[in-house]
Design an enzyme around this catalytic site. Structure first.
Site, PDB file in Angstrom:
ATOM      1  N   TYR A  53     -75.010  14.135   4.711  1.00 56.05           N
ATOM      2  CA  TYR A  53     -74.530  12.814   4.226  1.00 56.05           C
ATOM      3  C   TYR A  53     -75.706  11.565   4.513  1.00 56.05           C
ATOM      4  O   TYR A  53     -75.680  10.726   3.977  1.00 56.05           O
ATOM      5  CB  TYR A  53     -73.164  12.544   4.750  1.00 56.05           C
ATOM      6  CG  TYR A  53     -72.174  13.289   4.197  1.00 56.05           C
ATOM      7  CD1 TYR A  53     -71.689  12.719   2.850  1.00 56.05           C
ATOM      8  CD2 TYR A  53     -71.726  14.183   4.742  1.00 56.05           C
ATOM      9  CE1 TYR A  53     -70.306  13.282   2.389  1.00 56.05           C
ATOM     10  CE2 TYR A  53     -70.582  14.977   4.298  1.00 56.05           C
ATOM     11  CZ  TYR A  53     -70.102  14.837   3.033  1.00 56.05           C
ATOM     12  OH  TYR A  53     -68.981  15.368   2.312  1.00 56.05           O
ATOM     13  N   ARG A  56     -77.738  11.725   1.412  1.00 56.23           N
ATOM     14  CA  ARG A  56     -77.114  11.026   0.516  1.00 56.23           C
ATOM     15  C   ARG A  56     -77.147   9.817   0.746  1.00 56.23           C
ATOM     16  O   ARG A  56     -77.331   8.744  -0.298  1.00 56.23           O
ATOM     17  CB  ARG A  56     -75.618  11.404   0.246  1.00 56.23           C
ATOM     18  CG  ARG A  56     -75.357  12.863   0.286  1.00 56.23           C
ATOM     19  CD  ARG A  56     -75.507  13.538  -1.045  1.00 56.23           C
ATOM     20  NE  ARG A  56     -76.803  14.088  -1.201  1.00 56.23           N
ATOM     21  CZ  ARG A  56     -77.387  14.876  -0.620  1.00 56.23           C
ATOM     22  NH1 ARG A  56     -76.854  15.699   0.462  1.00 56.23           N
ATOM     23  NH2 ARG A  56     -78.599  15.120  -0.763  1.00 56.23           N
ATOM     24  N   GLN A  86     -64.017   6.950  -7.819  1.00 56.67           N
ATOM     25  CA  GLN A  86     -64.171   8.283  -6.954  1.00 56.67           C
ATOM     26  C   GLN A  86     -65.347   8.377  -6.261  1.00 56.67           C
ATOM     27  O   GLN A  86     -65.697   9.191  -5.598  1.00 56.67           O
ATOM     28  CB  GLN A  86     -63.800   9.735  -8.088  1.00 56.67           C
ATOM     29  CG  GLN A  86     -62.553   9.669  -8.514  1.00 56.67           C
ATOM     30  CD  GLN A  86     -62.361  10.741  -9.621  1.00 56.67           C
ATOM     31  OE1 GLN A  86     -62.569  12.010  -9.213  1.00 56.67           O
ATOM     32  NE2 GLN A  86     -61.858  10.446 -10.766  1.00 56.67           N
ATOM     33  N   VAL A  88     -68.720   7.296  -4.093  1.00 59.16           N
ATOM     34  CA  VAL A  88     -68.671   6.715  -2.724  1.00 59.16           C
ATOM     35  C   VAL A  88     -70.036   6.107  -2.415  1.00 59.16           C
ATOM     36  O   VAL A  88     -70.318   5.554  -1.411  1.00 59.16           O
ATOM     37  CB  VAL A  88     -68.864   8.093  -1.604  1.00 59.16           C
ATOM     38  CG1 VAL A  88     -67.693   8.754  -1.567  1.00 59.16           C
ATOM     39  CG2 VAL A  88     -70.180   9.073  -1.909  1.00 59.16           C
ATOM     40  N   ASP A  89     -70.692   5.777  -3.415  1.00 57.57           N
ATOM     41  CA  ASP A  89     -72.024   4.716  -3.581  1.00 57.57           C
ATOM     42  C   ASP A  89     -71.468   3.304  -3.723  1.00 57.57           C
ATOM     43  O   ASP A  89     -70.303   2.942  -3.720  1.00 57.57           O
ATOM     44  CB  ASP A  89     -72.951   5.134  -4.578  1.00 57.57           C
ATOM     45  CG  ASP A  89     -72.172   5.146  -5.995  1.00 57.57           C
ATOM     46  OD1 ASP A  89     -71.862   3.790  -6.587  1.00 57.57           O
ATOM     47  OD2 ASP A  89     -72.020   6.028  -6.724  1.00 57.57           O
ATOM     48  N   HIS A 104     -62.390   7.876  -2.368  1.00 57.82           N
ATOM     49  CA  HIS A 104     -62.824   8.787  -1.574  1.00 57.82           C
ATOM     50  C   HIS A 104     -63.706   8.518  -0.507  1.00 57.82           C
ATOM     51  O   HIS A 104     -64.579   9.425   0.285  1.00 57.82           O
ATOM     52  CB  HIS A 104     -63.662  10.003  -2.501  1.00 57.82           C
ATOM     53  CG  HIS A 104     -62.675  10.468  -3.728  1.00 57.82           C
ATOM     54  ND1 HIS A 104     -63.040  11.208  -4.956  1.00 57.82           N
ATOM     55  CD2 HIS A 104     -61.302  10.947  -3.659  1.00 57.82           C
ATOM     56  CE1 HIS A 104     -62.253  11.632  -5.408  1.00 57.82           C
ATOM     57  NE2 HIS A 104     -60.876  11.646  -4.702  1.00 57.82           N
ATOM     58  N   THR A 170     -65.489  10.843 -15.596  1.00 58.50           N
ATOM     59  CA  THR A 170     -64.865  11.670 -14.870  1.00 58.50           C
ATOM     60  C   THR A 170     -64.195  12.791 -15.761  1.00 58.50           C
ATOM     61  O   THR A 170     -63.480  12.633 -16.626  1.00 58.50           O
ATOM     62  CB  THR A 170     -63.698  10.946 -14.097  1.00 58.50           C
ATOM     63  OG1 THR A 170     -62.909  11.604 -13.403  1.00 58.50           O
ATOM     64  CG2 THR A 170     -62.765   9.961 -14.997  1.00 58.50           C
TER      65      THR A 170
END
Length: 230
Positions: A53, A56, A86, A88-89, A104, A170
């Protein structure tokens, strides 16, 4: 003011250069998803998970919002817009969207590994020995497989209020996020934007499928919705 709810997935971020969640082999950047996206994986090898992570998060600072993100911001001048993502940025926020729910989790936050409600802003690497205020190891604020989605009820309540629903990038295969489409009322117009749509025109009432990438499909739809308002 009419309410538009927008559900976004990996296809929106991919066009900014963020790699999508996993490939056809179930791998994420060459890693077994179960090793880097489960509580058990974190218990087995916290170093591996934190480094995954951290990479990321570093990547996130090298990319920018794209035309799809920016087009959604224009909608706020004409509609009450809620984005449920959805992803995570923080690309929706950086583009200027004011109401964003991250189902998420968020890469730019960390949380206590023992208490999910203890969340802090975090923009650098998380290392072994970085502790929450109660002395427990910090972990990424990401909802891993097998964990509850704490904002799902809030997202469902917002979706129920939609006058228009837009779904972008998605697969509609990741649950419980994919279940949100069932919360809109029967006569709500639904727009589904994806280059490879895997739902059919007859699957839902009022469904319009736009077979296009996010950057090619979102701006024209936004222009159409704004024009229809005037």
């Amino acid at each position: 003011m009419k309410k538009i709810v927008v559900l976004t997935g990996a296809g929106v971020s991919a066009e900014s250069g963020i790699n999508t969640f996993r490939d056809a082999n179930g791998l994420w950047e060459g890693h077994d998803v179960m090793e880097v996206a489960t509580p058990q994986g974190f218990q087995r090898n916290p170093d591996l998970v934190l480094n995954f992570y951290n990479e990321r998060r570093r990547q996130l600072f090298k990319v920018s919002p794209n035309m799809a993100h920016r087009a959604l911001v224009l909608l706020e001048e004409h509609y009450d817009v809620n984005i449920i993502t959805q992803n995570v940025d923080d690309l929706h926020e950086r583009a200027g969207s004011s109401k964003v729910i991250h189902l998420h989790g968020e890469l730019l936050k960390a949380r206590c590994s023992h208490n999910p409600s203890k969340i802090v802003d975090w923009k650098t690497d998380i290392k072994i020995g970085d502790l929450s205020e109660d002395g427990n190891q910090l972990r990424p604020h990401i909802v891993w497989f097998g964990e509850e989605v704490p904002l799902l009820e809030k997202a469902a309540n917002i979706t129920q209020t939609a006058h228009i629903l837009i779904i972008i990038g998605t697969s509609m295969q990741v649950y419980p996020a994919a279940s949100l489409i069932h919360y809109v009322s029967r006569d709500t117009p639904i727009y589904f934007i994806d280059p490879k749509p895997n739902i059919n025109q007859t699957d839902f009432n009022g469904l319009t499928i736009i077979q296009a990438s996010a950057v090619n499909g979102v701006p024209p739809l936004v222009a159409e919705l704004i024009e229809g308002k005037s």
